[in-house]
Design a protein around this motif. Sequence first.
Motif, PDB file in Angstrom:
ATOM      1  N   ASP A  30      38.823  42.470  45.523  1.00  0.00           N
ATOM      2  CA  ASP A  30      38.136  42.832  44.292  1.00  0.00           C
ATOM      3  C   ASP A  30      39.235  43.104  43.283  1.00  0.00           C
ATOM      4  OD1 ASP A  30      35.550  42.623  45.248  1.00  0.00           O
ATOM      5  OD2 ASP A  30      35.472  44.723  45.901  1.00  0.00           O
ATOM      6  N   LEU A  31      39.227  42.355  42.181  1.00  0.00           N
ATOM      7  CA  LEU A  31      40.270  42.453  41.159  1.00  0.00           C
ATOM      8  C   LEU A  31      39.656  42.981  39.870  1.00  0.00           C
ATOM      9  CD1 LEU A  31      41.709  38.902  41.876  1.00  0.00           C
ATOM     10  CD2 LEU A  31      42.629  41.064  42.718  1.00  0.00           C
ATOM     11  N   LEU A  32      40.347  43.906  39.212  1.00  0.00           N
ATOM     12  CA  LEU A  32      39.861  44.478  37.973  1.00  0.00           C
ATOM     13  C   LEU A  32      40.924  44.267  36.887  1.00  0.00           C
ATOM     14  CD1 LEU A  32      37.535  46.082  36.656  1.00  0.00           C
ATOM     15  CD2 LEU A  32      38.878  48.143  37.111  1.00  0.00           C
ATOM     16  N   LYS A  60      35.571  46.951  28.224  1.00  0.00           N
ATOM     17  CA  LYS A  60      36.997  46.611  28.265  1.00  0.00           C
ATOM     18  C   LYS A  60      37.452  46.039  29.599  1.00  0.00           C
ATOM     19  CE  LYS A  60      38.179  50.181  24.954  1.00  0.00           C
ATOM     20  NZ  LYS A  60      38.940  51.382  24.703  1.00  0.00           N
ATOM     21  N   ASP A  61      36.602  46.035  30.612  1.00  0.00           N
ATOM     22  CA  ASP A  61      37.012  45.621  31.953  1.00  0.00           C
ATOM     23  C   ASP A  61      36.317  44.331  32.384  1.00  0.00           C
ATOM     24  OD1 ASP A  61      38.593  47.896  32.183  1.00  0.00           O
ATOM     25  OD2 ASP A  61      37.022  49.048  33.177  1.00  0.00           O
ATOM     26  N   PHE A  62      37.059  43.519  33.117  1.00  0.00           N
ATOM     27  CA  PHE A  62      36.529  42.274  33.680  1.00  0.00           C
ATOM     28  C   PHE A  62      36.807  42.305  35.174  1.00  0.00           C
ATOM     29  CE2 PHE A  62      36.857  37.785  34.884  1.00  0.00           C
ATOM     30  CZ  PHE A  62      35.636  37.326  34.411  1.00  0.00           C
ATOM     31  N   GLY A 100      44.628  45.221  36.527  1.00  0.00           N
ATOM     32  CA  GLY A 100      44.734  46.673  36.568  1.00  0.00           C
ATOM     33  C   GLY A 100      44.710  47.206  37.989  1.00  0.00           C
ATOM     34  N   SER A 101      43.863  46.597  38.842  1.00  0.00           N
ATOM     35  CA  SER A 101      43.806  47.050  40.233  1.00  0.00           C
ATOM     36  C   SER A 101      43.396  45.905  41.148  1.00  0.00           C
ATOM     37  CB  SER A 101      42.841  48.230  40.388  1.00  0.00           C
ATOM     38  OG  SER A 101      41.514  47.830  40.168  1.00  0.00           O
TER      39      SER A 101
END
Length: 178
Positions: free
Chosen positions: A174-176, A123-125, A35-36
């Motif tokens: 940093d990965l989302l 919902k986020d990792f 996502g980002s």
Amino acid sequence: MSLFFVMNGCKSNEEIINPIIEPPTTHPDIKLTLGSKKIAVFNHVISSGDVTPLKESEIENYFGDRIAFSIPEAIVFKNDSTFLLKSFDIVEKFKSKWEGDKLYLQLGDKQSWKQLGEKSSEKDFKLNMTFYAKKKDQTPATRLVLGQEYHMNLDDPLFSKTDQLSSLTWLTFDLLYN
């Protein structure tokens, strides 16, 4: 010689009851996509210990296409396995386990586990990925070591003060995923 076969059938008023077979308990596959992506650290350290922050525009100078090949575009969680789906049809597969909100990958020696990332919400990792280039200039040759690692701690010995003829460049994203 004569052979006689007698077939006798019984009919019962009782119905045959087949046992209910329960399917094995499995968790549904979960697929999250990137996502980002945000740069957390991008520094160059020379032998004197001086740290110079670098700009995003300089990434290709130090790491070329390595970033594009290495950052997972998606993560699939399937029972006790994790699949990291990358560009160019590259897939990394690991045995994995959850401990609370943290996900650990089994390393090659089957005794060690390394944290990949953690849930930041339902919902986020979130995970971070570090790329590094350690260069040592020593006549008559220059040695360059490139690497990357998931969830690398900045207290790793690699980041300790470099020796007189070395320099170190590292980049952490940093990965989302959601």
